[in-house]
Design a protein around this motif. Structure first.
Motif, PDB file in Angstrom:
ATOM      1  N   GLU A  18       0.946  -1.304   0.026  1.00 29.76           N
ATOM      2  CA  GLU A  18       0.154   0.028   0.154  1.00 29.76           C
ATOM      3  C   GLU A  18       0.789   1.239  -0.125  1.00 29.76           C
ATOM      4  OE1 GLU A  18      -3.394   1.290   3.094  1.00 29.76           O
ATOM      5  OE2 GLU A  18      -3.441  -0.678   2.397  1.00 29.76           O
ATOM      6  N   LYS A  19       1.940   1.185   0.828  1.00 29.11           N
ATOM      7  CA  LYS A  19       2.821   2.213   0.692  1.00 29.11           C
ATOM      8  C   LYS A  19       3.414   2.506  -0.538  1.00 29.11           C
ATOM      9  CE  LYS A  19       4.327   2.845   5.825  1.00 29.11           C
ATOM     10  NZ  LYS A  19       5.559   2.345   6.831  1.00 29.11           N
ATOM     11  N   ARG A  20       3.843   1.621  -1.170  1.00 29.73           N
ATOM     12  CA  ARG A  20       4.472   1.593  -2.565  1.00 29.73           C
ATOM     13  C   ARG A  20       3.867   2.225  -3.568  1.00 29.73           C
ATOM     14  NH1 ARG A  20       6.893  -3.419  -2.417  1.00 29.73           N
ATOM     15  NH2 ARG A  20       5.004  -4.267  -3.507  1.00 29.73           N
ATOM     16  N   MET A  21       2.430   1.663  -3.247  1.00 28.20           N
ATOM     17  CA  MET A  21       1.279   2.192  -4.281  1.00 28.20           C
ATOM     18  C   MET A  21       1.120   3.639  -4.227  1.00 28.20           C
ATOM     19  SD  MET A  21      -2.282   0.274  -5.138  1.00 28.20           S
ATOM     20  CE  MET A  21      -3.374   1.690  -4.016  1.00 28.20           C
ATOM     21  N   LYS A  22       1.021   4.287  -2.956  1.00 30.45           N
ATOM     22  CA  LYS A  22       0.759   5.572  -2.674  1.00 30.45           C
ATOM     23  C   LYS A  22       1.919   6.378  -2.883  1.00 30.45           C
ATOM     24  CE  LYS A  22      -2.400   5.248   1.099  1.00 30.45           C
ATOM     25  NZ  LYS A  22      -2.506   5.264   2.657  1.00 30.45           N
ATOM     26  N   ARG A  23       3.351   5.959  -2.949  1.00 29.41           N
ATOM     27  CA  ARG A  23       4.506   6.707  -3.247  1.00 29.41           C
ATOM     28  C   ARG A  23       4.540   6.600  -4.724  1.00 29.41           C
ATOM     29  NH1 ARG A  23       9.534   3.780  -1.004  1.00 29.41           N
ATOM     30  NH2 ARG A  23       9.403   2.855  -2.937  1.00 29.41           N
ATOM     31  N   THR A  24       4.056   5.611  -5.464  1.00 29.83           N
ATOM     32  CA  THR A  24       3.803   5.834  -6.785  1.00 29.83           C
ATOM     33  C   THR A  24       2.914   6.888  -7.532  1.00 29.83           C
ATOM     34  OG1 THR A  24       4.499   3.215  -6.851  1.00 29.83           O
ATOM     35  CG2 THR A  24       3.589   4.417  -9.056  1.00 29.83           C
ATOM     36  N   GLN A  25       1.946   6.801  -6.861  1.00 31.58           N
ATOM     37  CA  GLN A  25       0.889   7.948  -7.025  1.00 31.58           C
ATOM     38  C   GLN A  25       1.394   9.291  -6.819  1.00 31.58           C
ATOM     39  OE1 GLN A  25      -2.505   6.695  -4.771  1.00 31.58           O
ATOM     40  NE2 GLN A  25      -3.528   5.787  -6.262  1.00 31.58           N
ATOM     41  N   LYS A  26       2.012   9.480  -5.875  1.00 33.90           N
ATOM     42  CA  LYS A  26       2.606  10.594  -5.513  1.00 33.90           C
ATOM     43  C   LYS A  26       3.756  11.096  -6.678  1.00 33.90           C
ATOM     44  CE  LYS A  26       3.133  11.389  -0.897  1.00 33.90           C
ATOM     45  NZ  LYS A  26       3.646  11.279   0.183  1.00 33.90           N
ATOM     46  N   ILE A  27       4.478  10.205  -6.979  1.00 31.41           N
ATOM     47  CA  ILE A  27       5.477  10.339  -8.187  1.00 31.41           C
ATOM     48  C   ILE A  27       4.815  10.900  -9.482  1.00 31.41           C
ATOM     49  CG2 ILE A  27       7.108   9.372  -9.541  1.00 31.41           C
ATOM     50  CD1 ILE A  27       8.272   7.735  -6.871  1.00 31.41           C
ATOM     51  N   TYR A  28       3.719  10.023  -9.560  1.00 32.49           N
ATOM     52  CA  TYR A  28       2.858  10.385 -10.839  1.00 32.49           C
ATOM     53  C   TYR A  28       2.362  11.774 -10.856  1.00 32.49           C
ATOM     54  CZ  TYR A  28       2.797   5.945 -13.478  1.00 32.49           C
ATOM     55  OH  TYR A  28       3.388   4.918 -14.138  1.00 32.49           O
ATOM     56  N   ILE A  29       1.779  12.031  -9.848  1.00 29.18           N
ATOM     57  CA  ILE A  29       1.262  13.474  -9.522  1.00 29.18           C
ATOM     58  C   ILE A  29       1.933  14.418  -9.609  1.00 29.18           C
ATOM     59  CG2 ILE A  29       0.111  15.121  -7.959  1.00 29.18           C
ATOM     60  CD1 ILE A  29      -1.332  12.585  -6.930  1.00 29.18           C
ATOM     61  N   LEU A  30       3.421  14.212  -9.268  1.00 27.71           N
ATOM     62  CA  LEU A  30       4.344  15.379  -9.218  1.00 27.71           C
ATOM     63  C   LEU A  30       5.080  15.310 -10.469  1.00 27.71           C
ATOM     64  CD1 LEU A  30       6.651  14.676  -5.892  1.00 27.71           C
ATOM     65  CD2 LEU A  30       5.272  16.516  -6.324  1.00 27.71           C
ATOM     66  N   PHE A  31       4.931  14.426 -11.258  1.00 24.83           N
ATOM     67  CA  PHE A  31       5.457  14.355 -12.780  1.00 24.83           C
ATOM     68  C   PHE A  31       4.339  15.096 -13.511  1.00 24.83           C
ATOM     69  CE2 PHE A  31       5.925  11.743 -16.737  1.00 24.83           C
ATOM     70  CZ  PHE A  31       7.214  12.082 -16.906  1.00 24.83           C
ATOM     71  N   PHE A  32       3.194  14.808 -13.449  1.00 22.06           N
ATOM     72  CA  PHE A  32       2.334  15.432 -14.172  1.00 22.06           C
ATOM     73  C   PHE A  32       2.182  16.920 -13.934  1.00 22.06           C
ATOM     74  CE2 PHE A  32      -2.364  16.798 -15.009  1.00 22.06           C
ATOM     75  CZ  PHE A  32      -2.303  16.324 -16.198  1.00 22.06           C
ATOM     76  N   VAL A  33       2.256  17.360 -12.411  1.00 21.39           N
ATOM     77  CA  VAL A  33       2.260  18.790 -12.206  1.00 21.39           C
ATOM     78  C   VAL A  33       3.574  19.582 -13.115  1.00 21.39           C
ATOM     79  CG1 VAL A  33       2.570  20.549 -10.195  1.00 21.39           C
ATOM     80  CG2 VAL A  33       0.986  18.497 -10.156  1.00 21.39           C
ATOM     81  N   GLY A  34       4.929  18.707 -12.654  1.00 19.87           N
ATOM     82  CA  GLY A  34       6.056  19.110 -13.280  1.00 19.87           C
ATOM     83  C   GLY A  34       5.833  19.556 -14.794  1.00 19.87           C
ATOM     84  N   ILE A  35       5.085  18.669 -15.614  1.00 18.27           N
ATOM     85  CA  ILE A  35       5.025  18.811 -16.944  1.00 18.27           C
ATOM     86  C   ILE A  35       4.162  19.900 -17.341  1.00 18.27           C
ATOM     87  CG2 ILE A  35       3.874  17.703 -19.156  1.00 18.27           C
ATOM     88  CD1 ILE A  35       5.213  15.268 -18.394  1.00 18.27           C
ATOM     89  N   MET A  36       3.170  20.000 -16.426  1.00 19.01           N
ATOM     90  CA  MET A  36       2.147  21.200 -16.695  1.00 19.01           C
ATOM     91  C   MET A  36       2.890  22.636 -16.438  1.00 19.01           C
ATOM     92  SD  MET A  36      -0.896  20.285 -17.553  1.00 19.01           S
ATOM     93  CE  MET A  36      -1.975  21.596 -16.987  1.00 19.01           C
ATOM     94  N   MET A  37       3.791  22.609 -15.251  1.00 23.74           N
ATOM     95  CA  MET A  37       4.456  23.882 -15.165  1.00 23.74           C
ATOM     96  C   MET A  37       5.473  24.147 -16.349  1.00 23.74           C
ATOM     97  SD  MET A  37       3.867  24.952 -12.089  1.00 23.74           S
ATOM     98  CE  MET A  37       5.264  25.081 -10.494  1.00 23.74           C
ATOM     99  N   VAL A  38       6.018  23.171 -16.807  1.00 24.29           N
ATOM    100  CA  VAL A  38       7.002  23.435 -17.732  1.00 24.29           C
ATOM    101  C   VAL A  38       6.183  23.962 -19.062  1.00 24.29           C
ATOM    102  CG1 VAL A  38       8.472  22.107 -19.429  1.00 24.29           C
ATOM    103  CG2 VAL A  38       8.960  21.839 -17.109  1.00 24.29           C
ATOM    104  N   TYR A  39       5.020  23.167 -19.339  1.00 25.80           N
ATOM    105  CA  TYR A  39       4.309  23.628 -20.308  1.00 25.80           C
ATOM    106  C   TYR A  39       3.762  25.217 -20.277  1.00 25.80           C
ATOM    107  CZ  TYR A  39       0.239  23.408 -23.707  1.00 25.80           C
ATOM    108  OH  TYR A  39      -0.301  23.437 -24.875  1.00 25.80           O
ATOM    109  N   LEU A  40       3.403  25.371 -19.112  1.00 19.90           N
ATOM    110  CA  LEU A  40       2.885  26.659 -18.737  1.00 19.90           C
ATOM    111  C   LEU A  40       4.009  27.865 -18.851  1.00 19.90           C
ATOM    112  CD1 LEU A  40       0.244  26.394 -15.608  1.00 19.90           C
ATOM    113  CD2 LEU A  40      -0.298  27.417 -17.932  1.00 19.90           C
ATOM    114  N   LEU A  41       4.944  27.540 -18.455  1.00 18.44           N
ATOM    115  CA  LEU A  41       6.245  28.254 -18.500  1.00 18.44           C
ATOM    116  C   LEU A  41       6.650  28.653 -19.971  1.00 18.44           C
ATOM    117  CD1 LEU A  41       8.468  27.160 -15.571  1.00 18.44           C
ATOM    118  CD2 LEU A  41       7.532  29.311 -15.795  1.00 18.44           C
ATOM    119  N   LEU A  42       6.521  27.536 -20.856  1.00 20.78           N
ATOM    120  CA  LEU A  42       6.951  27.713 -22.147  1.00 20.78           C
ATOM    121  C   LEU A  42       5.793  28.485 -22.846  1.00 20.78           C
ATOM    122  CD1 LEU A  42       8.044  24.084 -23.211  1.00 20.78           C
ATOM    123  CD2 LEU A  42       9.359  26.251 -23.112  1.00 20.78           C
TER     124      LEU A  42
END
Ligand code: ZN
Length: 71
Positions: free
Chosen positions: A40-64
């Motif tokens: 369960e912990k591993r799954m939650k961590r994976t979800q967190k990484i996915y969310i951070l990754f998605f937010v990161g891409i959105m930020m880069v996209y917005l900045l561009l």
């Protein structure tokens, strides 16, 4: 209706290995409980990484986008 067919007492199956256990226990042993918690912990961590990754891409996209508009 025959009662003989419903002879099995109420029981559950371990969520990790599937062994039948008494109702309400959830797991057959502390090993399985720990395995489930770790998964369960591993799954939650994976979800967190996915969310951070998605937010990161959105930020880069917005900045561009913004830098493109400002030019
Ligand atoms: Zn088990």
């Amino acid at each position: 209706m025959s009662e003989k067919a419903r002879n099995i007492p109420p029981h559950e199956h371990c969520k990790v290995c599937g062994v039948s256990i008494p109702v309400g226990k959830g797991f057959c042993s502390s090993t399985c409980r720990q395995k489930s918690i770790a998964a369960e912990k591993r799954m939650k961590r994976t979800q967190k990484i996915y969310i951070l990754f998605f937010v990161g891409i959105m930020m880069v996209y917005l900045l561009l986008m913004l830098s493109g508009f400002l030019r």
